[in-house]
Design an enzyme around this catalytic site. Sequence first.
Site, PDB file in Angstrom:
ATOM      1  N   CYS A 181       1.422  13.051   9.836  1.00 40.83           N
ATOM      2  CA  CYS A 181       1.695  12.359   8.556  1.00 40.83           C
ATOM      3  C   CYS A 181       2.114  13.289   7.417  1.00 40.83           C
ATOM      4  CB  CYS A 181       0.511  11.490   8.165  1.00 40.83           C
ATOM      5  SG  CYS A 181       0.087  10.312   9.455  1.00 40.83           S
TER       6      CYS A 181
ATOM      7  N   HIS B 237      -0.690   9.573   0.783  1.00 41.20           N
ATOM      8  CA  HIS B 237      -0.273   9.052   2.088  1.00 41.20           C
ATOM      9  C   HIS B 237      -0.757   7.603   2.184  1.00 41.20           C
ATOM     10  CE1 HIS B 237       0.458   8.407   6.187  1.00 41.20           C
ATOM     11  NE2 HIS B 237      -0.742   8.721   6.659  1.00 41.20           N
TER      12      HIS B 237
ATOM     13  N   ASN C 278       0.997   2.007   7.499  1.00 44.26           N
ATOM     14  CA  ASN C 278       1.024   3.471   7.567  1.00 44.26           C
ATOM     15  C   ASN C 278       2.269   3.897   8.344  1.00 44.26           C
ATOM     16  OD1 ASN C 278       0.679   6.159   8.222  1.00 44.26           O
ATOM     17  ND2 ASN C 278      -1.469   5.956   8.844  1.00 44.26           N
TER      18      ASN C 278
END
Length: 328
Positions: A113, A255, A285
Amino acid sequence: MKKISIKGTGSYVPKRVVPNSYFEKIMDTTDKWIISRTGIESRRMIEPGQALTDLATPASERALEMAGLSPKKLDIIIVGTSSADMLSPSAACILQHRLGAKNAVAFDVNAACPGFIYGLAVAQKFMQDGSYHHALVVGGEVISNRIDFKDRSTCVLFGDGAGAIVLEHSNGNRDGEILAIQLNSDGDLWNLLHVPGGGSRNPPSYQMLDAGLHYVKMRGNEVFKYAIRTMVDAARNVMKSKRITIKDIDWLIPHQANMRIMEEVANRLEIPMDKVIVTAHKYGNTSAASIPTALDEAVRSGKIQRGDLVLANSFGAGFTWAAALFRY
Ligand code: COA
């Protein structure tokens, strides 16, 4: 050392919208549970046959258009991803081909990520000494074909997308500047979140597929705790390195893993939620895509303005975590 600024941003998400109601039909879950535990209402997923560079190419074209830069002027292309079109070559090389960026060197950075922030750090290093003038940094991910649609604790979380920025040497006061970047890794935590199959340890085979080793495996509760701790630490460290306090920050782009994680990070950093850019409710996500996509949307909607001070922070498989501080 040369100053580096963001000249263009772009993003692209697949057209297919997958709302929570889709999962209600195929497994024991509810829209209410997903929203209350994650804040996610829907996500975007590719159609069969699509791959990462089908998202990264339009995202990059939009960033190049905003920057007013021909792809031939690019010196370096870095794609932060763990889901390139193929195991080899890199997504960056395929993207280079699709953009016609003949003069660039191109490679991927796999840091899960935080891959976009890692890519930004690498580009910054290459540009600071003046040897490279124009960089394209992309964060992109296709996770929808690596999640187990029978595992309710992972499959509801993720979506596909790509975001891109074009970097140039700063020309003066009206330009923004990348101020500081912090990167961190702790390989002792590799097994909290991983995709065990498809690499050299569990190479592609019928047995590997039957065992579901090509799917994301996650220890959600532990990831949750480390996520909050590491994102807060990275944010504090990067601000400290420039003697900047949270009161100076105009926008936080965390994030976009989970609304509860973002709220707790904002709470611990003592930044109000109206200064936090949020896209998780509509995209889920999207791993390395989440920060550049949120940045692009905030820029294009007029939220983030030239001169604003932006803090971005992320965490993910590895374990990796990172933060970037920049004036847009
Ligand atoms: N629908 C309904 N129930 C679900 C569910 C779903 N989609 N997913 C899990 N559950 C159940 C569990 O099976 C468990 O049931 P049990 O008590 O009968 O065993 C119960 O909900 C509670 O599970 P738990 O894991 O404690 O829930 P949680 O509140 O921690 O939320 C996550 C689960 C995955 C949403 C949360 O841990 C999380 O967001 N972790 C971080 C994940 C992440 O960000 N990963 C990406 C990193 S880049």
